[in-house]
Every structure is written in C-alpha cells, then in structure tokens.
Design a protein around this motif. Sequence first.
Motif, PDB file in Angstrom:
ATOM      1  N   ALA A  35       0.837  -1.208   0.000  1.00  0.00           N
ATOM      2  CA  ALA A  35       0.000   0.000   0.000  1.00  0.00           C
ATOM      3  C   ALA A  35       0.869   1.255   0.000  1.00  0.00           C
ATOM      4  O   ALA A  35       0.566   2.229  -0.701  1.00  0.00           O
ATOM      5  N   GLN A  36       1.966   1.241   0.760  1.00  0.00           N
ATOM      6  CA  GLN A  36       2.866   2.395   0.799  1.00  0.00           C
ATOM      7  C   GLN A  36       3.546   2.601  -0.558  1.00  0.00           C
ATOM      8  O   GLN A  36       3.693   3.739  -1.018  1.00  0.00           O
ATOM      9  N   LEU A  37       3.946   1.519  -1.195  1.00  0.00           N
ATOM     10  CA  LEU A  37       4.554   1.635  -2.525  1.00  0.00           C
ATOM     11  C   LEU A  37       3.562   2.209  -3.529  1.00  0.00           C
ATOM     12  O   LEU A  37       3.906   3.093  -4.324  1.00  0.00           O
ATOM     13  N   CYS A  38       2.341   1.696  -3.507  1.00  0.00           N
ATOM     14  CA  CYS A  38       1.319   2.185  -4.443  1.00  0.00           C
ATOM     15  C   CYS A  38       1.031   3.668  -4.218  1.00  0.00           C
ATOM     16  O   CYS A  38       0.893   4.435  -5.173  1.00  0.00           O
ATOM     17  N   GLU A  39       0.968   4.072  -2.955  1.00  0.00           N
ATOM     18  CA  GLU A  39       0.712   5.476  -2.648  1.00  0.00           C
ATOM     19  C   GLU A  39       1.863   6.349  -3.149  1.00  0.00           C
ATOM     20  O   GLU A  39       1.634   7.439  -3.679  1.00  0.00           O
ATOM     21  N   ALA A  40       3.086   5.856  -3.023  1.00  0.00           N
ATOM     22  CA  ALA A  40       4.258   6.631  -3.445  1.00  0.00           C
ATOM     23  C   ALA A  40       4.262   6.887  -4.947  1.00  0.00           C
ATOM     24  O   ALA A  40       4.760   7.927  -5.393  1.00  0.00           O
ATOM     25  N   VAL A  41       3.732   5.961  -5.727  1.00  0.00           N
ATOM     26  CA  VAL A  41       3.734   6.142  -7.180  1.00  0.00           C
ATOM     27  C   VAL A  41       2.382   6.595  -7.718  1.00  0.00           C
ATOM     28  O   VAL A  41       2.192   6.665  -8.917  1.00  0.00           O
ATOM     29  N   GLY A  42       1.436   6.870  -6.823  1.00  0.00           N
ATOM     30  CA  GLY A  42       0.140   7.392  -7.246  1.00  0.00           C
ATOM     31  C   GLY A  42      -0.799   6.352  -7.818  1.00  0.00           C
ATOM     32  O   GLY A  42      -1.621   6.665  -8.666  1.00  0.00           O
ATOM     33  N   ALA A  43      -0.663   5.111  -7.378  1.00  0.00           N
ATOM     34  CA  ALA A  43      -1.525   4.036  -7.879  1.00  0.00           C
ATOM     35  C   ALA A  43      -2.255   3.372  -6.714  1.00  0.00           C
ATOM     36  O   ALA A  43      -2.238   2.155  -6.579  1.00  0.00           O
ATOM     37  N   THR A  44      -2.891   4.184  -5.880  1.00  0.00           N
ATOM     38  CA  THR A  44      -3.566   3.630  -4.712  1.00  0.00           C
ATOM     39  C   THR A  44      -4.692   2.689  -5.130  1.00  0.00           C
ATOM     40  O   THR A  44      -5.327   2.874  -6.170  1.00  0.00           O
TER      41      THR A  44
END
Length: 56
Positions: A35-44
Amino acid sequence: MSPLDALLLELVPTRPDPAPPRGPWTEQQQDEHWAQLCEAVGATGEVRPAARPAAA
C-alpha cells in the motif's frame, strides 16, 4: 571540557546500534508495504500480486 574537546567529540563518528533481527514478513506487513509503494507512485488501490511458487 574545552570548546576544542567538544568540537573534536562531534567529529568522531559513532557506529549506530545494530538493527533488530528480522524474520520473514507477515502477510499484514506485506500488505502495508504494498500500500505504501502504491501510494508513493500514485496508484492507490492496486491489488498486490500473488506470490508464485518457487520453480523447481
């Protein structure tokens, strides 16, 4: 302690405390990290890929 002694102590590098031993990540830790990775790249909201069995 003289000002020079204080300055010299600041310049001496110190070794950080060793990291605590870590084992395999739990499912919850993996989900949180994804979830943190997705949030960092804007793909929540992306679904975490399922693990594939090891090739023999």
